[in-house]
Scaffold this motif. Structure first.
Motif, short mmCIF file in Angstrom:
data_model
loop_
_atom_site.label_atom_id
_atom_site.label_comp_id
_atom_site.label_asym_id
_atom_site.label_seq_id
_atom_site.Cartn_x
_atom_site.Cartn_y
_atom_site.Cartn_z
N MET A 101 40.51 49.67 40.78
CA MET A 101 38.88 49.76 40.52
C MET A 101 38.59 48.43 39.88
O MET A 101 37.39 47.88 40.16
N GLN A 102 39.21 47.94 38.69
CA GLN A 102 38.97 46.65 38.10
C GLN A 102 39.01 45.44 39.10
O GLN A 102 37.99 44.86 39.15
N GLU A 103 39.83 45.53 40.03
CA GLU A 103 39.55 44.50 41.00
C GLU A 103 38.61 44.52 41.96
O GLU A 103 38.00 43.60 42.27
N LYS A 104 38.25 45.89 42.35
CA LYS A 104 36.96 46.01 43.25
C LYS A 104 35.64 45.52 42.44
O LYS A 104 34.93 44.72 43.08
N ILE A 105 35.67 45.97 41.20
CA ILE A 105 34.60 45.47 40.31
C ILE A 105 34.53 43.82 40.39
O ILE A 105 33.44 43.22 40.69
N ARG A 106 35.44 43.08 40.03
CA ARG A 106 35.61 41.72 39.91
C ARG A 106 35.00 41.18 41.51
O ARG A 106 34.46 40.21 41.23
N SER A 107 35.43 41.68 42.47
CA SER A 107 34.91 41.15 43.68
C SER A 107 33.59 41.42 43.96
O SER A 107 32.82 41.05 45.04
N MET A 108 32.95 42.29 43.43
CA MET A 108 31.34 42.47 43.70
C MET A 108 30.56 41.42 43.25
O MET A 108 30.70 40.74 42.29
N PRO A 109 29.35 41.21 43.93
CA PRO A 109 28.18 40.44 43.58
C PRO A 109 27.83 40.66 42.01
O PRO A 109 27.62 41.98 41.74
N GLU A 110 27.44 39.69 41.14
CA GLU A 110 27.26 40.01 39.80
C GLU A 110 26.15 40.95 39.65
O GLU A 110 26.42 41.89 38.93
N GLU A 111 25.03 40.88 40.67
CA GLU A 111 23.90 41.75 40.40
C GLU A 111 24.38 43.12 40.68
O GLU A 111 23.73 44.27 40.34
N SER A 112 25.61 43.41 41.18
CA SER A 112 25.79 44.90 41.67
C SER A 112 26.95 45.38 40.58
O SER A 112 27.68 46.55 41.10
N GLN A 113 27.54 44.50 40.13
CA GLN A 113 28.54 44.86 39.19
C GLN A 113 28.35 46.01 38.03
O GLN A 113 26.84 46.18 37.55
#
Length: 355
Positions: A101-113
């Protein structure tokens, strides 16, 4: 983008021999499409009034306003906190412990994190079981007797009444979703019978934790079938749509919010994904705090959340045509109770021996 609001009255009317079949089928299609595309849905159920929600919030606010010592008398850690109170600082957001899940969060665009929690959630929660439990089950502690706090004579009736109304709404949504997905009407509800459904209001003290950006519930999904919430007096819930976009939820007065959980994902072979969400103090929360102070109202943010479950001894596996989809192999058959216990161990509500 706003979530669609589905009025359940035509479906309820059709069940009683009223409404046009075509209108009802279109509503069922809206329900299944919204759960598939957004993981969420707003519904209006004529049997669940805003006044019912207010009565529930009033009683639960009074409970959470008690001292921490008084509330801890209702704590049952040996039952995995599945009944009674869970103090603040116990529930660990999945995003803190799940590397994928942490990996998935890092891959999100900043405004969607999502917001980054500093540690365990600073929220209290009360678990109250709703509906009948099985006479024989392998999962006794997931089906334990309720804990009733002293000094609130209206507690049991209020919790039972609001809980049963929300379960009724969930059952209708489950039937509509099944029809929308091309499954038999009772495909989901037949598996929900005697499930360990829990009315699980959270209490967050905005007097102590009311600064912008405070994370009350870190980024997570729900492990159950469908989650339903009445409207909270303080906003702050963000959800993530299937396309990855983050969205602040506005629940209109008199409406209920439904979110898809992991058990629905399992039963649909990933056609519906468990909806990711968080609860954070936002600018809109701060406005609601200022208004509550002006009006001398409670500063406890209470969510009227109910987790509906598949029965503990039932098997989770993709149903009907979902068993033929390419992703079905990712959802092997598992007993619902075993699945719940696995998930609870990860979020710290069950002893570490199960990890």
């Amino acid at each position: 983008m706003d979530l669609p609001v589905v009025d359940l009255a035509p479906f309820l009317g059709a069940a009683a021999g009223g409404e046009e079949e075509e209108e009802v089928r279109a509503l069922c299609a809206t329900v299944s499409a919204s759960l598939r595309d957004t993981g969420a849905l707003l519904v209006k159920d004529p049997r669940c009034s805003a006044a019912d929600n207010d009565r529930f919030l009033d009683v639960v606010e009074r409970y959470f306003a008690r001292s921490a010592e008084a509330k801890r008398l209702q704590e049952r850690p040996h039952l995995h906190y599945q009944v009674g109170v869970t103090p603040e600082g116990v529930e660990v957001p999945r995003s803190l412990v799940d590397k994928d899940m942490q990996e998935k969060i890092r891959s999100m665009p900043e405004e969607s994190q999502p917001a980054t929690p500093k540690g365990p959630d600073p929220k209290w929660r009360y678990m109250w079981r709703v509906g009948p439990r099985p006479a024989n089950t392998r999962f006794k502690e997931l089906n334990s007797e309720p804990v009733i706090p002293d000094g609130l004579p209206e507690w049991k009736e209020t919790m039972d009444s609001w809980g049963s109304k929300m379960i009724s709404a969930i059952e209708v949504v489950a039937e509509m979703a099944a029809i929308g997905f091309g499954l038999p009407k009772d495909a989901f509800t037949s598996l929900m019978k005697e499930g360990p459904h829990l009315l699980a209001p959270t209490g967050s003290d905005l007097e102590r934790h009311g600064s912008e950006g405070t994370v009350f519930a870190g980024f997570h999904y729900d492990l159950n079938f469908l989650t339903i919430h009445g409207r909270s007096r303080f906003p702050g819930l963000n959800i993530w749509l299937r396309n990855g976009k983050k969205m602040e939820v506005k629940v209109p007065v008199g409406c209920l919010l439904i979110q898809s959980g992991k058990q629905l994902e399992w039963l649909t072979g990933g056609e519906c994904l468990a909806g990711m969400h968080e609860v954070v103090v936002t600018k809109r929360t701060l406005e609601a705090i200022a208004l509550a102070k002006e009006q001398n109202r409670s500063l406890w943010r209470v969510s009227s959340t109910l987790f509906s479950h598949i029965a503990s001894d039932a098997i989770l596996k993709p149903l009907g045509h979902f068993a033929e989809t390419p992703n079905a192999a990712s959802y092997p058959p598992i007993c619902a109770g075993d699945y719940v216990e696995q998930e609870l161990s990860v979020i710290n509500l069950k002893g570490k021996d199960a990890l």
